[in-house]
Design an enzyme around this catalytic site. Structure first.
Site, short mmCIF file in Angstrom:
data_model
loop_
_atom_site.label_atom_id
_atom_site.label_comp_id
_atom_site.label_asym_id
_atom_site.label_seq_id
_atom_site.Cartn_x
_atom_site.Cartn_y
_atom_site.Cartn_z
N HIS A 55 -0.54 6.78 2.14
CA HIS A 55 -0.93 4.93 3.39
C HIS A 55 -1.18 5.70 4.15
O HIS A 55 -1.75 4.70 4.84
CB HIS A 55 1.12 4.61 2.96
CG HIS A 55 1.24 4.18 4.58
ND1 HIS A 55 0.59 3.11 4.22
CD2 HIS A 55 2.55 3.88 5.24
CE1 HIS A 55 1.02 1.73 5.34
NE2 HIS A 55 1.80 2.91 6.33
N ASP B 81 -5.32 -0.09 -4.21
CA ASP B 81 -3.66 -0.36 -4.35
C ASP B 81 -3.32 -1.57 -4.66
O ASP B 81 -2.41 -1.37 -4.71
CB ASP B 81 -3.07 0.40 -2.41
CG ASP B 81 -3.92 -0.46 -1.74
OD1 ASP B 81 -4.78 -0.92 -1.91
OD2 ASP B 81 -3.39 0.03 -0.50
N HIS B 82 -3.54 -2.33 -4.42
CA HIS B 82 -2.83 -3.59 -5.30
C HIS B 82 -4.04 -5.02 -5.23
O HIS B 82 -5.16 -4.99 -4.65
CB HIS B 82 -1.75 -3.83 -4.05
CG HIS B 82 -1.95 -4.28 -2.82
ND1 HIS B 82 -3.40 -4.98 -1.57
CD2 HIS B 82 -1.42 -3.48 -1.96
CE1 HIS B 82 -2.78 -4.56 -0.96
NE2 HIS B 82 -1.66 -2.74 -0.87
N CYS C 291 0.57 -1.16 -0.05
CA CYS C 291 -0.06 -0.27 0.13
C CYS C 291 0.63 1.19 -0.28
O CYS C 291 0.28 2.04 -0.51
CB CYS C 291 -1.40 0.06 0.99
SG CYS C 291 0.16 -0.16 2.98
#
Length: 494
Positions: free
Chosen positions: A138, A324-325, A78
């Site tokens: 983040h 984010d992923h 992230c």
């Protein structure tokens, strides 16, 4: 005298008309609704529809615009993923390979970021009122990035008094000094949706969507779920009876052909292993919990779309939703992101707006790095020359660039994956390789890097590897995993 008065009157009318046109031009700029969903993979119904997932509002958004079914993040973690998206720069350019405090992404000691303009700031500089709540960078956001900030509830709670299943250490209990503790756990908690931080964030957004603004707005909303712990109220679990749950494809000897660096990166004893999940009977329960969290976020997304639809901004707002992923739910032996394989790098990306097609799907590989320049073009703003990504507007509107589309993901210094033309190529810092042909091997079970049949394709993809591989930024760290601690110390000479 009458002529002078007449001339002055005409000039006044012309100036008044110009001011009116200026106001109309300013009002015509679209608002932006920027939605981040943490750790969301491609299981949602507009893309994979895994295990008959219940996501009517993701489907609703997909029908409003364009869904990219093959979007990839710039880092499968992230912190660096979000820093890349918000700066418009690759991790290999900035050296931000790990977790970096929001206020240290832009700093004097980093030549790439010391004067960078973050995505929300660019909108503010071009006449937008900017707002944000939840997990966007983040943690939340660097100080003063938004004109109006709702902040972020710390952590990923709410948490029960005692963990339900997993202790966060796993088999690394004897090596706590080397591995971090995770909040990986799953179960039905709390009792009501209103106790979830994401529910409160949507309340904040809803309130602001019903206010008046004298300029267009940029609104950021960062959902915490589906990040672990996989806790949501029981009603979301009830949507997925255990007997109906599918588990992802898994092969116990899948990692036998992985190079040593790839295995070091995948050394994650603090996460549940697939073998443990099988033996303990928890695999379906973990998948159930993840699906329940997806459906919960879908519900909150629906509340946002309802609020927008019932506001004066419904017809003039660009929406982007991204993650984010990806997230592995047993694929490649574990339950985590943290890899350069398909299930870790692939994540949802959806756009909707006044000038975009409706209900369109694009299967070509694209990058989250493209969000920054795409939003600028959709908003009629000048391009930001520092952006390393490219706008997807022509691709969405005219199908341009589909054949040559590619996506690059980086994990640590000089470890890269490239996705293009149905292939994935991975090169690690020591030159070792992986290569997968998704036409015949969609699960990436067979590393074909040494197969002469693919030599030409591998050489072609090598040509797209980043030419710049910056050392680790001094403020960027990933202490959960020994490989990254060792790599930073080694390459930075400490």
């Amino acid at each position: 005298m009458k002529k002078i008065v007449l001339v002055l009157t005409v000039i006044s009318l012309v100036l008044s008309s110009c001011k009116s046109d200026d106001k109309k031009a300013k009002a015509a700029k679209p608002n932006v609704l920027f939605i981040a969903v943490d750790d969301l993979n491609n299981w949602i119904s507009p893309i994979q529809n895994f295990s008959n997932v219940k996501t009517p509002n993701f489907h609703r958004l997909a029908k409003m615009g364009v869904t990219f079914t093959n979007a990839h993040v710039q880092a499968p973690l992230c912190g660096p993923s979000r820093a890349s998206l918000m700066t418009g720069l690759r991790p290999s350019t900035t050296g931000i390979y790990g977790m970096t405090p929001d206020n240290k992404i832009r700093r004097a000691g980093n030549k790439a970021t010391n004067d960078i303009t973050f995505l929300p700031e660019y909108f503010e500089q071009n006449g937008y009122h900017t707002m944000g709540i939840g997990k966007l960078f983040h943690i939340h956001a660097p100080d003063s990035v938004f004109n109006e900030s709702g902040g972020r509830v710390r952590g990923f709670g709410p948490y029960p008094k005692k963990r339900f299943v997993w202790d966060g250490f796993g088999t690394s209990k004897s090596k706590k000094e080397k591995y971090g503790r995770t909040s990986t756990d799953w179960g039905a908690f709390p009792e009501k949706d209103s106790l979830m931080p994401d529910h409160q964030s949507v309340n904040w957004v809803t309130e602001r969507l019903h206010k008046d603004y004298d300029k267009p707005f940029f609104m950021g909303l960062g959902f915490l779920r589906v990040h672990v712990p996989l806790y949501v109220p029981q009603k979301w679990f009830d949507l997925y009876p255990l007997e109906d749950i599918q588990t992802p494809p898994y092969k116990s000897d899948d990692l036998n052909d992985i190079p040593p660096v790839g295995m070091q990166i995948n050394d994650l004893p603090m996460m549940p292993s697939t073998e443990w999940a099988k033996e303990s009977g928890e695999w379906k329960k973990i998948v159930q919990a993840y699906l329940a969290c997806i459906s919960y976020v879908d519900y909150e997304l629906g509340r946002v779309l309802d609020a927008l639809e019932n506001s004066k901004y419904a017809d003039n707002t660009v929406i982007v939703l991204w993650s984010d992923h990806g997230y592995r739910l047993g694929e490649k032996g574990t339950f985590a992101k943290h890899a350069l394989w398909e299930t870790a790098t692939k994540a949802p990306l959806l756009f909707a707006g006044p000038d975009l097609p409706k209900g369109k799907k694009i299967d070509a590989p694209v990058e989250m790095l493209s969000i920054y320049p795409t939003l600028l073009e959709l908003s009629g703003l000048p391009a930001y020359q520092r952006n390393e990504g490219y706008s997807l507007v022509d691709m969405m509107q005219q199908d341009k660039g589909l054949a040559e589309a590619k996506a690059i993901t980086t994990f640590g210094m000089n470890n890269h994956a490239i996705k293009m033309n149905g292939y994935r190529y991975i090169q690690y810092e020591d030159g070792k390789e992986e290569f997968y042909d998704h036409n015949s091997d969609p699960n990436e079970w067979n590393n074909e890097a040494g197969n002469p049949k693919y030599k030409a394709q591998i050489e072609k993809m090598k040509g797209f590897l980043p030419k710049v591989n910056s050392k680790w930024d001094a403020s960027s760290n990933y202490t959960f995993q020994p490989y990254f601690v060792e790599q930073k110390a080694r390459v930075n000479g400490k």
